[in-house]
Design a protein around this motif. Sequence first.
Motif, PDB file in Angstrom:
ATOM      1  N   PHE A  26       0.820  -1.209   0.000  1.00  0.00           N
ATOM      2  CA  PHE A  26       0.000   0.000   0.000  1.00  0.00           C
ATOM      3  C   PHE A  26       0.861   1.268   0.000  1.00  0.00           C
ATOM      4  N   GLU A  27       2.076   1.176   0.504  1.00  0.00           N
ATOM      5  CA  GLU A  27       2.946   2.344   0.556  1.00  0.00           C
ATOM      6  C   GLU A  27       3.489   2.697  -0.827  1.00  0.00           C
ATOM      7  N   ASN A  28       3.628   1.713  -1.673  1.00  0.00           N
ATOM      8  CA  ASN A  28       4.084   1.946  -3.040  1.00  0.00           C
ATOM      9  C   ASN A  28       3.025   1.369  -3.978  1.00  0.00           C
ATOM     10  N   LYS A  29       1.898   2.066  -4.066  1.00  0.00           N
ATOM     11  CA  LYS A  29       0.730   1.537  -4.763  1.00  0.00           C
ATOM     12  C   LYS A  29       0.993   1.246  -6.230  1.00  0.00           C
ATOM     13  N   SER A  30       1.723   2.105  -6.903  1.00  0.00           N
ATOM     14  CA  SER A  30       1.934   1.918  -8.341  1.00  0.00           C
ATOM     15  C   SER A  30       2.641   0.597  -8.623  1.00  0.00           C
ATOM     16  N   VAL A  31       3.646   0.294  -7.799  1.00  0.00           N
ATOM     17  CA  VAL A  31       4.358  -0.973  -7.959  1.00  0.00           C
ATOM     18  C   VAL A  31       3.458  -2.135  -7.562  1.00  0.00           C
ATOM     19  N   GLY A  32       2.708  -1.968  -6.458  1.00  0.00           N
ATOM     20  CA  GLY A  32       1.814  -3.022  -5.995  1.00  0.00           C
ATOM     21  C   GLY A  32       0.769  -3.379  -7.030  1.00  0.00           C
ATOM     22  N   VAL A  33       0.186  -2.361  -7.664  1.00  0.00           N
ATOM     23  CA  VAL A  33      -0.837  -2.592  -8.685  1.00  0.00           C
ATOM     24  C   VAL A  33      -0.215  -3.221  -9.922  1.00  0.00           C
ATOM     25  N   LYS A  34       0.950  -2.721 -10.348  1.00  0.00           N
ATOM     26  CA  LYS A  34       1.622  -3.262 -11.535  1.00  0.00           C
ATOM     27  C   LYS A  34       1.928  -4.753 -11.357  1.00  0.00           C
ATOM     28  N   ASP A  35       2.477  -5.101 -10.197  1.00  0.00           N
ATOM     29  CA  ASP A  35       2.806  -6.500  -9.934  1.00  0.00           C
ATOM     30  C   ASP A  35       1.557  -7.369  -9.883  1.00  0.00           C
ATOM     31  N   LEU A  36       0.493  -6.831  -9.286  1.00  0.00           N
ATOM     32  CA  LEU A  36      -0.758  -7.593  -9.193  1.00  0.00           C
ATOM     33  C   LEU A  36      -1.344  -7.840 -10.574  1.00  0.00           C
ATOM     34  N   LEU A  37      -1.334  -6.835 -11.439  1.00  0.00           N
ATOM     35  CA  LEU A  37      -1.882  -7.009 -12.786  1.00  0.00           C
ATOM     36  C   LEU A  37      -1.100  -8.063 -13.564  1.00  0.00           C
ATOM     37  N   GLU A  38       0.197  -8.116 -13.346  1.00  0.00           N
ATOM     38  CA  GLU A  38       1.004  -9.139 -14.016  1.00  0.00           C
ATOM     39  C   GLU A  38       0.610 -10.538 -13.530  1.00  0.00           C
ATOM     40  N   LYS A  39       0.354 -10.667 -12.235  1.00  0.00           N
ATOM     41  CA  LYS A  39      -0.044 -11.973 -11.705  1.00  0.00           C
ATOM     42  C   LYS A  39      -1.438 -12.357 -12.193  1.00  0.00           C
ATOM     43  N   ILE A  40      -2.308 -11.368 -12.347  1.00  0.00           N
ATOM     44  CA  ILE A  40      -3.637 -11.646 -12.898  1.00  0.00           C
ATOM     45  C   ILE A  40      -3.509 -12.131 -14.342  1.00  0.00           C
ATOM     46  N   ASP A  41      -2.630 -11.489 -15.108  1.00  0.00           N
ATOM     47  CA  ASP A  41      -2.393 -11.927 -16.490  1.00  0.00           C
ATOM     48  C   ASP A  41      -1.885 -13.357 -16.522  1.00  0.00           C
TER      49      ASP A  41
END
Length: 240
Positions: A158-173
């Motif tokens: 949550f502290e680095n949301k942009s990285v957290g979201v980017k990594d999550l989207l890759e795992k969803i893919d």
Amino acid sequence: MEQGKVQFEIRAVVLGWQKSDKASVINSILGDKVEPDKYFVKSVRKDGEVNGRKISLINTPCWWENYDLRDLPEVVKQELVCSVFMCPPGPHVFLLVINLSLPFTEENRLTIEKHLSLFGEKIWRHTIVLLTQTDSVRSADLQRIIQRCGERYHVFDFENKSVGVKDLLEKIDNVVAANNANHFETHDDVLLDIQRKRDENERRAKARQETVQEKRDLLKEISKSYRNVYTSQKFGLDLC
């Protein structure tokens, strides 16, 4: 994300019993759209765009952390299951949000397994465990949940949301690719039967509300007529 890889839209259902963490995850992905302390009785769809990709997130009602599935109100069960019909033709992934600020117990594991059983066994191949408030996975019971999800989990930053979201989207893919780009099947007879029951309950509830409103309107008209008669008698008016 590999260069040149086609980026499709993402449809995800967010599950879990901690409403504030679910809201924080959705807000981190889409922006400030969900109130952290708001309890949803019905599933709610939120749409947005991240890095040019369309994303739909379904925020579901929370279940009670350590309650047996039998104790969950039928209407909540129906709303949980029918969340999959809110992002047609079906969700690509389920995000199971777990806050690890408290120990994860066997009771937690059993509660999760029973609630996810509402969707059928195939849900596990579409699920990512999304961990918050932690930097390690030590609980044996949590590891069993992660194993059922094909070892898929993500510690959300949550502290680095942009990285957290980017990594999550890759795992969803990766989940989408592992399922040959197929979404979770919503034409299962059990799921469709639950949807029909939910729709019928809503139809009956709406009919009852309409009946009550009609009675209220009638009483208002009768009360108004009596007031008119009283006024005419008091002041000697001729209503004819």
